[in-house]
Design an enzyme around this catalytic site. Sequence first.
Site, mmCIF file in Angstrom:
data_model
loop_
_atom_site.group_PDB
_atom_site.id
_atom_site.type_symbol
_atom_site.label_atom_id
_atom_site.label_comp_id
_atom_site.label_asym_id
_atom_site.label_seq_id
_atom_site.Cartn_x
_atom_site.Cartn_y
_atom_site.Cartn_z
ATOM 1 C CE1 TYR A 167 -5.980 22.370 -27.606
ATOM 2 C CE2 TYR A 167 -4.868 21.135 -29.329
ATOM 3 C CZ TYR A 167 -5.434 21.183 -28.072
ATOM 4 O OH TYR A 167 -5.450 20.059 -27.283
ATOM 5 C CB SER B 276 -2.034 18.809 -28.025
ATOM 6 O OG SER B 276 -2.603 18.351 -29.249
#
Length: 267
Positions: free
Chosen positions: A142, A129
Amino acid sequence: MSKVVLITGGSSGIGKSVGDYLSSNGYTVFGTSRNPDNYKDSNFPLLALDVSKIDTIKLAVESVIERAGRLDVLINNAGAGITGPIEEIPEEEIKRNFETNLFGPINVIKAVLPQMRLQNAGLIINITSIAGYMGLPYRGIYSASKGALELITETFRMELNDFNIKMTNVAPGDFATNIVAGRYHAPVANDSPYKKHYSNTLKLMNSHVDSGKDPALMAKMIFKIINTKNPRVHYKVGEFMQKFSIVLKRILPDTWYERLLMKHYKL
């Protein structure tokens, strides 16, 4: 000969889009899901696999090799979102996120390496990501789990160099998927000192996903990488400003970049 591809998390979102695209271009694709029976309309076979359970990983990989005779490409796509002030996220949820986003992909890689080494060829694509390149407010766990996978890939590439096994990262920005529905949200508690900023940031993050890019862009990038002789270490796919934010982090003083992020999130 058609290349054999295994995609973790292939029942929806980016994984499904990639699987559909590769299938339509002549690849032999196997996807995975924790509950494959819920997706009878899949355009490619779905195998039962939970990346947090090593026995299911081994069974799925063995099934692919038994049915197809080889395994050419692994796409580590299965992942989970998580939001909240780090102080207020339960420890078990932090550990669960790392099980899914870091330890799971590592264990899937370990499971496919013997077959790829036997073939003296293979490609592993880890879906990370853009958030993994920076510590984002209320997405710190995250960011950390995806950032760790980025670094693990860098190490794996050097360790696997002798075996003709390639590995790369593809870091997407915001895409229009169902990640919000499956994301763990620390509750916005009325008595939380973070209530105002966390609530506003959560709305902003969800709106970014709702207006995100078409997952087909990721599918086309994956297709391009598979057909690249020597893939790069890192790829980024997303809005220009999301990708440019990585460049800014590299060239700006840390505190300047921090202020930019805080201004963006209205902190």
